[in-house]
Motif scaffolding. Structure first.
Motif, PDB file in Angstrom:
ATOM      1  N   THR B  71       0.843  -1.197   0.000  1.00 29.24           N
ATOM      2  CA  THR B  71       0.000   0.000   0.000  1.00 29.24           C
ATOM      3  C   THR B  71       0.875   1.242   0.000  1.00 29.24           C
ATOM      4  O   THR B  71       1.648   1.473   0.926  1.00 29.24           O
ATOM      5  CB  THR B  71      -0.932  -0.014   1.224  1.00 29.24           C
ATOM      6  OG1 THR B  71      -1.736  -1.197   1.166  1.00 29.24           O
ATOM      7  CG2 THR B  71      -1.833   1.198   1.236  1.00 29.24           C
ATOM      8  N   GLN B  74       0.436   7.183  -2.747  1.00 27.46           N
ATOM      9  CA  GLN B  74      -0.078   7.812  -3.969  1.00 27.46           C
ATOM     10  C   GLN B  74      -0.076   6.758  -5.068  1.00 27.46           C
ATOM     11  O   GLN B  74       0.837   5.941  -5.149  1.00 27.46           O
ATOM     12  CB  GLN B  74       0.823   8.976  -4.366  1.00 27.46           C
ATOM     13  CG  GLN B  74       0.131  10.013  -5.194  1.00 27.46           C
ATOM     14  CD  GLN B  74       1.111  11.116  -5.617  1.00 27.46           C
ATOM     15  OE1 GLN B  74       2.144  11.303  -5.019  1.00 27.46           O
ATOM     16  NE2 GLN B  74       0.767  11.820  -6.666  1.00 27.46           N
ATOM     17  N   GLU B 244      -7.219   2.813  -8.248  1.00 31.82           N
ATOM     18  CA  GLU B 244      -7.455   1.929  -7.110  1.00 31.82           C
ATOM     19  C   GLU B 244      -6.347   0.913  -6.906  1.00 31.82           C
ATOM     20  O   GLU B 244      -5.704   0.908  -5.871  1.00 31.82           O
ATOM     21  CB  GLU B 244      -8.793   1.194  -7.285  1.00 31.82           C
ATOM     22  CG  GLU B 244      -9.983   2.105  -7.194  1.00 31.82           C
ATOM     23  CD  GLU B 244     -11.267   1.348  -7.450  1.00 31.82           C
ATOM     24  OE1 GLU B 244     -11.406   0.231  -6.958  1.00 31.82           O
ATOM     25  OE2 GLU B 244     -12.121   1.877  -8.184  1.00 31.82           O
ATOM     26  N   ASN B 267      -1.716  -0.920  -4.156  1.00 34.22           N
ATOM     27  CA  ASN B 267      -2.817   0.035  -4.038  1.00 34.22           C
ATOM     28  C   ASN B 267      -2.333   1.217  -3.220  1.00 34.22           C
ATOM     29  O   ASN B 267      -1.153   1.282  -2.870  1.00 34.22           O
ATOM     30  CB  ASN B 267      -4.073  -0.616  -3.444  1.00 34.22           C
ATOM     31  CG  ASN B 267      -3.797  -1.285  -2.119  1.00 34.22           C
ATOM     32  OD1 ASN B 267      -2.957  -0.824  -1.353  1.00 34.22           O
ATOM     33  ND2 ASN B 267      -4.491  -2.371  -1.854  1.00 34.22           N
ATOM     34  N   ALA B 268      -3.240   2.131  -2.908  1.00 33.64           N
ATOM     35  CA  ALA B 268      -2.777   3.334  -2.203  1.00 33.64           C
ATOM     36  C   ALA B 268      -3.815   3.799  -1.209  1.00 33.64           C
ATOM     37  O   ALA B 268      -5.015   3.580  -1.382  1.00 33.64           O
ATOM     38  CB  ALA B 268      -2.481   4.441  -3.210  1.00 33.64           C
ATOM     39  N   SER B 269      -3.322   4.393  -0.155  1.00 32.17           N
ATOM     40  CA  SER B 269      -4.207   5.044   0.792  1.00 32.17           C
ATOM     41  C   SER B 269      -3.535   6.351   1.175  1.00 32.17           C
ATOM     42  O   SER B 269      -2.375   6.364   1.593  1.00 32.17           O
ATOM     43  CB  SER B 269      -4.397   4.162   2.033  1.00 32.17           C
ATOM     44  OG  SER B 269      -5.113   4.871   3.015  1.00 32.17           O
TER      45      SER B 269
END
Lengths: 358, 554
Positions: B71, B74, B244, B267-269
């Motif tokens: 994760t 960006q 996503e 993915n990214a958060s």
């Protein structure tokens, strides 16, 4: 005829609102700090490169020329290209709409299913414990910040109850409180809500049921949407509960209720058919307006849960200062708001014909 | 020629054996690695977990950890690997679109798709490519592809407008294919500097694929589906949901070693707490950019841990010396003596940083180990301010919010520390990062800029001091410089022409010493990179903020 005129007026007003939003957005972009070309290229870009991009993007043109070109683009359905991904903004907006609609509808369902019965019970049992309970719930629901509620739900239902407790006894497992380690209990990882994301779309989950006779995708969808929908729906639930309660109390005191009682109609029929129907007008208004709000963002909830809807994309666009994308999303939100308002007005005038006559 | 003919196999094997040997339950892992050099080194078997024999609890349903999720903060929303110069993007793309070289912080570059390279005497370097490299679409990699990729990167007329070309490959002038496997790269600086640049930014892209997918209107390679990607990397894309996630699987026809995990999801958060939560619940196995305030959450959780490393990113406050009072060296030095860097690192960054007194971080070629950070000395600072003739002056520090670790709090503290001098008053202005970025780009002409004193960070990601100083300090053809000093500029330009590697390193160390003395910045600290990691994964984070799956094991 009156109805048509009324709606036409509303549509014209809506167009003016959207034009206002577009203009304000453009103005904000013009006065906001940060040179667009530098923002597009990031730190470290040479001045020559920045100049080249300014030239190519028409950023050296006078503001009014840029404005007219932007409006012209909008009228032809061209929202421009994202500065970050080089993709068409319209495509990037459209692909995120389903997730936001799912969340907004789920939150609305949470709200309606809980709030209306709660409001009715609260109004018909005034000053009883159930009324106090409903009032306390409304107060808490309205006062709790969305982001805090979301984080707490994640903490409790995803983190605390989601991590493995190898020593936990099976009776606790059977209650479904604790997610168990590998191998999963009876082969199904039934606990621990995800911290966020949308692993599968509603559309695909429904297709899986019909095409593959599989309900697991629907289960996955439900698990992923549960916490965000509750987070987003809580404020809404509290609001509707209060509205239903006060509306019902007003209506219950009216002479027609006494008349229906005198006729000998059962209490349930009076409350849910006659009184609730008359209470629904303000509720529908709020539902409609809130749907607009939910559609137009749920920005905080989507961010907390990493729910890939418009709100999250808006935040991403803000963080990367991707103006074309930001503008596209906000314009879409404005349009959604206006359209929903017009629909609410139409419903409103159907429920209460006096509205369109005014 | 430095680095020529070095073999990458040995380095990776050493990494793997070292990681295996040091793991808590490393015996089985070691056995797995030794048992079969040709396999993916994934020989830990069962019971590695959290040490209690109950599996790793990472939610993937497999204690062998065949699949992992990384994760990021960006997410790359484009399929064009040459479009951005963003670390998070490279973390994904480098697994798909292969770099020609492996860059090892502090070590230099090592062959990857390139087999060897040799500098010629005519301002070119010949790179010999492997002859067994294929793209995910089945095409063979040719020298023509590589030459075209480099030209596309450095020449905006045929490619995407990107800072990779003008900045990452700044001294590279072009490339041409000499035969099927040999590429000649030409440059306008020393071979050593060019090597650092192409070692980091030269990639293998399929020319025909790029042309087929070229969106002329948009000047980029465009696409939105998994099959739109096409590189030579150990992983090929099997699922891509824009904005996503990207799911990649091991590429069967990869020329090199089989990667350690069959499937990797990126993915990214955007939120540090979100990344920490995802790690705790097993939804992520590796997360980056954990904020110091979220560190204890991860440290307290089972099965996951914090791993951190001093990064290549320095945080500092440039002072443009074409306006008062920053035109005085005494005043600039006074600002450095006013600030207690160590205190900032200890309190605001909870120790996740290192006080610094020069433009670049340790591990960068040319970092000068003899230079100590300025130590806070209020008396000396006040006296230097008096010497400068600017006693009683009021200044303002502009600092960004949300761009670097606790940046706004650091900006406020720096301003407070300066403000405590009896003869200087300092205010702070916390702004959007765009304002600071603009200030940094605005050059040194007093008519062109409004903000002479601001806080910014710089990651010297090529691993060479030149990348960390030339944009800020060189004068010719550099209107975006932040400091106007002929002596410092000349010193940097001279290093760009030194061919001897050791001599150039020495010269760069002197550049850093000169920068310390001239104090063009208030030097603050080198930021730590903080990662949250599933503790069954053997991996040490890198100084250059890069995440390579093939350096991991489980």
């Amino acid at each position: 005829m009156a109805m048509r005129k009324f709606l036409l007026r509303r549509v014209l007003q809506g167009i003016i609102v959207i034009w206002g939003v577009v203009t304000i957005l453009f103005g904000l972009r013009a006065v906001s700090p940060g040179d667009p070309a530098t923002l597009m290229l990031g730190e470290g870009a040479s001045r020559e490169l920045v100049e080249r991009v300014r030239e190519e993007e028409g950023l050296n043109e006078p503001i009014y020329v840029q404005y007219l070109e932007y409006i012209q683009g909008l009228l032809t359905g061209n929202l421009g290209y994202s500065w970050q991904s080089n993709r068409q903004v319209s495509a990037m907006v459209i692909e995120r709409i389903p997730a936001t609609i799912e969340l907004a509808v789920a939150a609305t369902i949470v709200a309606i299913v809980i709030a209306i019965p709660l409001g009715v019970v609260s109004a018909t049992r005034r000053n009883e414990p159930s009324d106090y309970g409903a009032t306390l719930f409304s107060l808490l629901g309205i006062s709790t910040p969305n982001f805090w509620l979301g984080l707490m739900l994640i903490l409790v239902f995803a983190v605390w109850f989601g991590i493995p407790y190898p020593t936990v006894n099976t009776s606790v497992l059977a209650l479904g409180i604790v997610r168990i380690p590998y191998p999963t209990y009876l082969g199904y990882d039934f606990l621990g809500f995800p911290t966020g994301r949308r692993a599968v779309g509603f559309h695909d989950a429904v297709l899986a049921i019909f095409l593959e006779r599989s309900f697991s995708e629907m289960g996955t969808w439900l698990r992923h949407i549960a916490l965000p929908a509750i987070t987003l729906g809580t404020y809404f639930t509290a609001l509707i509960t209060r509205l239903t309660r006060s509306g019902m109390i007003d209506e219950l005191g009216k002479p027609y209720v006494t008349a229906t009682k005198a006729k000998g109609l059962p209490g349930v029929l009076i409350r849910y058919k006659h009184v609730l129907r008359n209470t629904m007008i303000p509720i529908i208004t709020v539902l409609g307006l809130q749907m607009g709000t939910l559609m137009g963002g749920a920005v905080i909830t989507e961010t907390v849960f990493n729910w890939p809807g418009l709100g999250l994309r808006l935040i991403d666009a803000l963080n990367t200062r991707d103006w074309p994308l930001m503008q596209g999303i906000i314009i879409f939100i404005a349009i959604a708001f206006v359209v929903i308002n017009i629909i609410v007005d139409a419903l409103y005038s159907t429920l209460d014909p006096r509205v369109s006559d005014e | 020629m430095q680095g020529a003919e070095k073999r990458v196999v040995g380095r990776r094997s050493v990494l793997r054996y070292t990681a295996g040997a040091t793991s808590v339950v490393g015996l089985s892992a070691l056995a797995g690695c030794i048992g079969d050099e040709g396999d993916n080194g994934n020989g830990n078997g069962n019971g590695n977990g959290n040490g209690n024999g109950n599996g790793n609890g990472n939610g993937n349903g497999d204690s062998d950890l065949d699949e992992i999720t990384i994760t990021l903060s960006q997410f790359p929303d484009t399929i064009d690997p040459l479009d951005h110069i963003t670390g998070d993007y490279f973390d994904v793309f480098d697994h798909i679109y292969e770099p020609l070289f492996d860059f090892e912080p502090g070590e230099g570059i090592f062959p990857r798709v390139a087999e060897s390279w040799e500098a010629q005497d005519d301002g070119t370097t010949h790179i010999e490519l492997r002859n067994d490299v294929v793209f995910h679409n089945g095409d063979d990699l040719t020298a023509e592809d590589v030459a075209w990729t480099i030209n596309r990167t450095v020449d905006p007329d045929i490619g995407v407008v990107s800072p990779i070309g003008t900045f990452g490959l700044g001294s590279i002038e072009g490339a041409e294919a000499i035969d099927d496997t040999t590429v000649s790269i030409s440059y306008g600086a020393s071979a050593g500097l060019a090597e650092f640049e192409f070692g980091n930014y030269a990639r293998a892209i399929n020319q025909q694929w790029a042309i087929d997918n070229y969106d002329a209107e948009n000047e980029a390679i465009a696409g939105a589906d998994a099959e739109d990607f096409n590189g030579t990397g150990p992983y090929q894309v099997v699922d891509f949901t824009s904005g996503e996630e990207i799911v990649v699987e091991a590429f069967d026809d990869y020329w090199g070693e089989e990667p350690p995990f069959q499937q990797v999801t990126f993915n990214a958060s955007g939120e540090s707490s979100g990344r920490a939560n995802a790690l705790e619940t097993g939804e992520a196995d590796v997360t980056m950019n954990i904020l110091p305030e979220d560190v204890s959450t991860i440290q307290d959780a089972d099965g996951v841990e914090i791993r951190n490393v001093t990064s290549f990113r320095n945080i500092f406050c440039p002072m443009k010396n074409t306006v008062e009072p920053f035109d005085s060296q005494e005043f600039r030095q006074a600002m450095n003596y006013a600030v207690d860097n160590q205190e900032i690192v200890d309190t605001i960054l909870s120790g996740f940083g290192e006080a610094r007194g020069q433009p670049v971080a340790p591990g960068i070629n040319g970092f000068n180990p003899d230079i100590e950070p300025y130590e806070q000395d209020i008396g000396r600072a006040e006296s230097l301010v008096e010497d400068s003739g600017y006693g009683g002056i009021e200044i303002e520090l502009t600092a960004p919010q949300g761009r670097y670790l606790n940046d706004a709090a650091i900006g406020e503290t720096v301003a407070d520390m300066i403000d405590q001098l009896d003869n200087v008053s300092c205010e702070v202005d916390i702004v959007d990062f765009g304002v600071v970025s603009d200030a940094n780009q605005a050059g040194v002409d007093p008519d062109e800029f409004e903000i002479p004193f601001y806080m910014i960070g710089w990651g010297t990601i090529t691993g060479d001091t030149d990348y960390g100083v030339q944009g800020f300090f060189t004068i010719p053809d550099n209107p975006a410089r932040t400091f106007d000093d002929e002596e410092l500029s000349d010193a940097i330009l001279e290093t760009q022409q030194i061919d001897d590697v050791d001599e150039r390193t020495q010269a760069l160390e002197e550049v850093n010493a000169m920068a310390h003395e001239k104090a063009p910045f208030v030097f603050l600290h080198t930021q730590e990179s903080i990662y949250g990691v599933n503790d069954v994964i053997q991996w040490e984070p890198r100084e250059d903020e890069t995440i390579y799956v093939w350096e991991m094991d489980a």
